[in-house]
Design an enzyme around this catalytic site. Structure first.
Site, PDB file in Angstrom:
ATOM      1  N   GLY A  11       0.734  -1.252   0.090  1.00 60.33           N
ATOM      2  CA  GLY A  11       0.072   0.006   0.140  1.00 60.33           C
ATOM      3  C   GLY A  11       0.973   0.969  -0.078  1.00 60.33           C
ATOM      4  O   GLY A  11       0.563   2.401   0.634  1.00 60.33           O
ATOM      5  N   ALA A  12       1.973   1.234  -0.785  1.00 62.94           N
ATOM      6  CA  ALA A  12       2.966   2.379  -0.586  1.00 62.94           C
ATOM      7  C   ALA A  12       2.909   3.334  -1.648  1.00 62.94           C
ATOM      8  O   ALA A  12       3.834   4.045  -1.782  1.00 62.94           O
ATOM      9  CB  ALA A  12       4.482   1.433  -0.640  1.00 62.94           C
ATOM     10  N   ARG A  14       0.902   5.543  -1.958  1.00 64.00           N
ATOM     11  CA  ARG A  14       0.487   6.878  -1.157  1.00 64.00           C
ATOM     12  C   ARG A  14       0.225   6.809   0.451  1.00 64.00           C
ATOM     13  O   ARG A  14       0.543   5.686   0.801  1.00 64.00           O
ATOM     14  CB  ARG A  14      -0.841   7.378  -1.800  1.00 64.00           C
ATOM     15  CG  ARG A  14      -1.863   6.473  -1.542  1.00 64.00           C
ATOM     16  CD  ARG A  14      -3.421   7.120  -1.844  1.00 64.00           C
ATOM     17  NE  ARG A  14      -4.438   6.556  -1.134  1.00 64.00           N
ATOM     18  CZ  ARG A  14      -5.483   6.015  -2.030  1.00 64.00           C
ATOM     19  NH1 ARG A  14      -5.207   5.653  -3.129  1.00 64.00           N
ATOM     20  NH2 ARG A  14      -6.367   5.313  -1.240  1.00 64.00           N
ATOM     21  N   ASP A  61      -2.004  -7.420  -5.502  1.00 61.25           N
ATOM     22  CA  ASP A  61      -3.245  -7.466  -4.740  1.00 61.25           C
ATOM     23  C   ASP A  61      -2.994  -8.316  -3.489  1.00 61.25           C
ATOM     24  O   ASP A  61      -2.915  -9.603  -3.771  1.00 61.25           O
ATOM     25  CB  ASP A  61      -4.549  -7.933  -5.466  1.00 61.25           C
ATOM     26  CG  ASP A  61      -5.701  -7.999  -4.603  1.00 61.25           C
ATOM     27  OD1 ASP A  61      -5.536  -8.022  -3.311  1.00 61.25           O
ATOM     28  OD2 ASP A  61      -6.794  -8.262  -5.072  1.00 61.25           O
ATOM     29  N   VAL A  62      -2.555  -7.806  -2.113  1.00 63.54           N
ATOM     30  CA  VAL A  62      -2.220  -8.574  -1.176  1.00 63.54           C
ATOM     31  C   VAL A  62      -3.047  -9.638  -0.618  1.00 63.54           C
ATOM     32  O   VAL A  62      -2.575 -10.633  -0.098  1.00 63.54           O
ATOM     33  CB  VAL A  62      -1.884  -7.719   0.138  1.00 63.54           C
ATOM     34  CG1 VAL A  62      -0.525  -6.667  -0.241  1.00 63.54           C
ATOM     35  CG2 VAL A  62      -2.955  -7.097   0.582  1.00 63.54           C
ATOM     36  N   SER A 140      -4.573   0.177  14.306  1.00 64.92           N
ATOM     37  CA  SER A 140      -5.646   1.253  14.491  1.00 64.92           C
ATOM     38  C   SER A 140      -6.090   1.345  15.904  1.00 64.92           C
ATOM     39  O   SER A 140      -6.554   0.244  16.245  1.00 64.92           O
ATOM     40  CB  SER A 140      -6.779   1.336  13.232  1.00 64.92           C
ATOM     41  OG  SER A 140      -7.401   2.353  13.390  1.00 64.92           O
ATOM     42  N   TYR A 152     -13.849  -2.850   9.963  1.00 68.56           N
ATOM     43  CA  TYR A 152     -12.459  -2.692  10.061  1.00 68.56           C
ATOM     44  C   TYR A 152     -11.707  -2.827  11.401  1.00 68.56           C
ATOM     45  O   TYR A 152     -10.682  -3.093  11.747  1.00 68.56           O
ATOM     46  CB  TYR A 152     -12.261  -1.012   9.693  1.00 68.56           C
ATOM     47  CG  TYR A 152     -10.950  -0.382   9.524  1.00 68.56           C
ATOM     48  CD1 TYR A 152     -10.499  -0.460   8.509  1.00 68.56           C
ATOM     49  CD2 TYR A 152     -10.479   0.633  10.763  1.00 68.56           C
ATOM     50  CE1 TYR A 152      -9.034   0.466   8.396  1.00 68.56           C
ATOM     51  CE2 TYR A 152      -9.428   1.165  10.457  1.00 68.56           C
ATOM     52  CZ  TYR A 152      -8.684   1.338   9.575  1.00 68.56           C
ATOM     53  OH  TYR A 152      -7.449   1.805   9.412  1.00 68.56           O
ATOM     54  N   ALA A 155     -10.883  -6.251  11.827  1.00 68.36           N
ATOM     55  CA  ALA A 155      -9.593  -6.605  11.303  1.00 68.36           C
ATOM     56  C   ALA A 155      -8.578  -6.032  12.144  1.00 68.36           C
ATOM     57  O   ALA A 155      -7.508  -6.750  12.225  1.00 68.36           O
ATOM     58  CB  ALA A 155      -9.766  -5.864   9.790  1.00 68.36           C
ATOM     59  N   LYS A 156      -8.515  -4.735  12.276  1.00 72.20           N
ATOM     60  CA  LYS A 156      -7.277  -4.188  13.128  1.00 72.20           C
ATOM     61  C   LYS A 156      -7.192  -4.779  14.668  1.00 72.20           C
ATOM     62  O   LYS A 156      -5.802  -4.895  15.025  1.00 72.20           O
ATOM     63  CB  LYS A 156      -7.586  -2.676  13.194  1.00 72.20           C
ATOM     64  CG  LYS A 156      -7.723  -1.983  12.106  1.00 72.20           C
ATOM     65  CD  LYS A 156      -6.375  -2.240  11.172  1.00 72.20           C
ATOM     66  CE  LYS A 156      -6.163  -1.225  10.111  1.00 72.20           C
ATOM     67  NZ  LYS A 156      -4.874  -1.564   9.155  1.00 72.20           N
TER      68      LYS A 156
HETATM   69  P1  NAP Z   1      -4.608   5.209   1.994  1.00 72.25           P
HETATM   70  O1  NAP Z   1      -4.217   6.398   1.565  1.00 72.25           O
HETATM   71  O2  NAP Z   1      -5.873   4.825   1.562  1.00 72.25           O
HETATM   72  O3  NAP Z   1      -3.725   4.082   1.118  1.00 72.25           O
HETATM   73  C1  NAP Z   1      -3.768   2.806   1.289  1.00 72.25           C
HETATM   74  C2  NAP Z   1      -2.945   2.059   0.215  1.00 72.25           C
HETATM   75  O4  NAP Z   1      -3.160   0.513   0.149  1.00 72.25           O
HETATM   76  C3  NAP Z   1      -3.677   2.731  -1.294  1.00 72.25           C
HETATM   77  O5  NAP Z   1      -2.744   2.823  -1.993  1.00 72.25           O
HETATM   78  C4  NAP Z   1      -4.351   1.283  -1.731  1.00 72.25           C
HETATM   79  O6  NAP Z   1      -4.616   1.517  -3.129  1.00 72.25           O
HETATM   80  C5  NAP Z   1      -3.601   0.221  -1.209  1.00 72.25           C
HETATM   81  N1  NAP Z   1      -4.395  -1.005  -1.144  1.00 72.25           N
HETATM   82  C6  NAP Z   1      -5.893  -1.196  -0.944  1.00 72.25           C
HETATM   83  N2  NAP Z   1      -5.996  -2.498  -1.124  1.00 72.25           N
HETATM   84  C7  NAP Z   1      -4.728  -2.988  -1.664  1.00 72.25           C
HETATM   85  C8  NAP Z   1      -4.575  -4.447  -1.982  1.00 72.25           C
HETATM   86  N3  NAP Z   1      -5.327  -5.342  -1.756  1.00 72.25           N
HETATM   87  N4  NAP Z   1      -3.161  -4.772  -2.292  1.00 72.25           N
HETATM   88  C9  NAP Z   1      -2.383  -3.795  -2.362  1.00 72.25           C
HETATM   89  N5  NAP Z   1      -2.460  -2.498  -1.911  1.00 72.25           N
HETATM   90  C10 NAP Z   1      -3.723  -1.983  -1.657  1.00 72.25           C
HETATM   91  O7  NAP Z   1      -4.411   4.571   3.477  1.00 72.25           O
HETATM   92  P2  NAP Z   1      -3.507   5.209   4.894  1.00 72.25           P
HETATM   93  O8  NAP Z   1      -4.293   6.293   5.234  1.00 72.25           O
HETATM   94  O9  NAP Z   1      -2.317   5.597   4.354  1.00 72.25           O
HETATM   95  O10 NAP Z   1      -3.522   3.977   5.598  1.00 72.25           O
HETATM   96  C11 NAP Z   1      -2.292   2.862   5.614  1.00 72.25           C
HETATM   97  C12 NAP Z   1      -2.793   1.889   6.650  1.00 72.25           C
HETATM   98  O11 NAP Z   1      -2.824   2.624   7.936  1.00 72.25           O
HETATM   99  C13 NAP Z   1      -3.930   1.216   6.382  1.00 72.25           C
HETATM  100  O12 NAP Z   1      -3.695  -0.065   6.954  1.00 72.25           O
HETATM  101  C14 NAP Z   1      -4.942   1.919   7.316  1.00 72.25           C
HETATM  102  O13 NAP Z   1      -6.131   0.931   7.596  1.00 72.25           O
HETATM  103  C15 NAP Z   1      -4.077   2.295   8.683  1.00 72.25           C
HETATM  104  N6  NAP Z   1      -4.574   3.244   9.375  1.00 72.25           N
HETATM  105  C16 NAP Z   1      -4.649   4.679   8.805  1.00 72.25           C
HETATM  106  C17 NAP Z   1      -5.282   5.518   9.613  1.00 72.25           C
HETATM  107  C18 NAP Z   1      -5.602   7.035   9.202  1.00 72.25           C
HETATM  108  O14 NAP Z   1      -5.896   7.758   9.940  1.00 72.25           O
HETATM  109  N7  NAP Z   1      -5.084   7.141   7.931  1.00 72.25           N
HETATM  110  C19 NAP Z   1      -5.502   5.151  10.950  1.00 72.25           C
HETATM  111  C20 NAP Z   1      -5.006   3.940  11.446  1.00 72.25           C
HETATM  112  C21 NAP Z   1      -4.596   3.097  10.594  1.00 72.25           C
HETATM  113  P3  NAP Z   1      -5.876   1.901  -3.898  1.00 72.25           P
HETATM  114  O15 NAP Z   1      -5.824   3.325  -3.929  1.00 72.25           O
HETATM  115  O16 NAP Z   1      -5.694   1.386  -5.315  1.00 72.25           O
HETATM  116  O17 NAP Z   1      -7.159   1.111  -3.382  1.00 72.25           O
END
Ligand code: NAP
Length: 251
Positions: A11-12, A14, A61-62, A140, A152, A155-156
């Site tokens: 998921g790198a 962005r 796709d993980v 999370s 969610y 899962a977390k």
């Molecule tokens: P994000 O901006 O939505 O980035 C997530 C990335 O994961 C996206 O590029 C997405 O690709 C990719 N992805 C989704 N499904 C995938 C799959 N099946 N295989 C490979 N890549 C996949 O999210 P983030 O905010 O950076 O969050 C990153 C992690 O931190 C996540 O696990 C999230 O649950 C966790 N987290 C985030 C927050 C927060 O406040 N942001 C808080 C707690 C935990 P697509 O765009 O193509 O879908």
């Protein structure tokens, strides 16, 4: 520290994953920048290259076992055996329980839980052979319960148990496993939540910041810095832990 410094971040393309990949590049790791869309990884790969580091984009796709084995094999062939894995790929499909569809449930479980399982199973082979490894899973604060996120949060929370068991099983091979539980981090994921509930992004962040003890929302680099610590030799006696990175005890 392993001589062979190769890291995989899922998921790198962005958000937190991109910031983590860039940080690991600066820490001297060759980084496999993994995401669903290989082309979307280009920006992260370029940034690492611009810092003088080495990175490749890997479309995967993980949640798909065949794609995961192929991706990890490709990383081993092109960069060397991976010794760091950051399971960061994530999606949200928020809804109250009575409105949540089977697909909302299955999709979130597939990406977070099945994805982390498949990636860890494939990567551990290289770590145990090397006698050194680091797995960091993104949990999370939602693991503690969050309205509209029964999928969610399950899962977390599941990832926390997964992490502790990895730590128990893999410790004797020099591999640690830890989880980071972020609070509110400003990314496209949280921006999408603001859009869904119809609140301006700046107002949404300001409202969140008011509730956070340090009075600001998090940025992806806050999580990347914690990952950098957990994969370092300084953290070799830290395993099976969940570190809340939330500007307070929880968001
Ligand atoms: P994000 O901006 O939505 O980035 C997530 C990335 O994961 C996206 O590029 C997405 O690709 C990719 N992805 C989704 N499904 C995938 C799959 N099946 N295989 C490979 N890549 C996949 O999210 P983030 O905010 O950076 O969050 C990153 C992690 O931190 C996540 O696990 C999230 O649950 C966790 N987290 C985030 C927050 C927060 O406040 N942001 C808080 C707690 C935990 P697509 O765009 O193509 O879908």
């Amino acid at each position: 520290m392993s001589d062979n410094r190769v890291a995989i971040v899922t998921g790198a393309a962005r958000g937190i994953g991109a910031a983590t990949a860039v940080r690991l590049g600066r820490e001297g790791f060759a980084v496999a920048v993994c995401d669903l869309d290989e082309a979307a990884c280009a920006g992260t790969v370029e940034q690492i290259g611009g810092d003088g580091g080495k990175a490749i984009a890997v479309g995967v796709d993980v949640s798909d076992a065949a794609q995961v084995s192929a991706a990890v094999a490709r990383v081993a062939a092109e960069l060397g055996p991976p010794v760091v894995l950051v399971n960061n790929a994530g999606v949200t499909r928020d809804n109250l329980l009575f409105k949540m569809t089977d697909d909302d449930w299955d999709t979130v479980m597939a990406v977070h839980l099945r994805g982390s399982f498949l990636m860890s199973r494939a990567a551990q082979e290289h770590m145990t052979k090397a006698g050194w490894g680091r797995i960091v899973n993104l949990s999370s604060v939602s693991a503690l319960g969050n309205r509209g996120q029964v999928n969610y949060s399950a899962a977390k929370a599941g990832l926390q148990g997964f992490t502790k068991t990895l730590a128990i099983e893999l410790g004797k091979f020099g591999v640690t496993a830890n989880a980071i539980a972020p609070g509110f981090i400003a990314t496209e994921m949280t921006a999408a939540t603001a859009a869904r509930v119809g609140v301006e992004w700046e107002d949404f962040k300001a409202a969140a910041a008011k509730e956070i003890p340090v009075r600001r929302v998090g940025v992806p680099e806050d999580i990347a810095g914690t990952v950098a610590f957990l994969v370092s030799d300084d953290a070799s006696f830290v395993s099976g832990q969940v570190i809340y990175v939330a500007g307070g005890p929880r968001a």
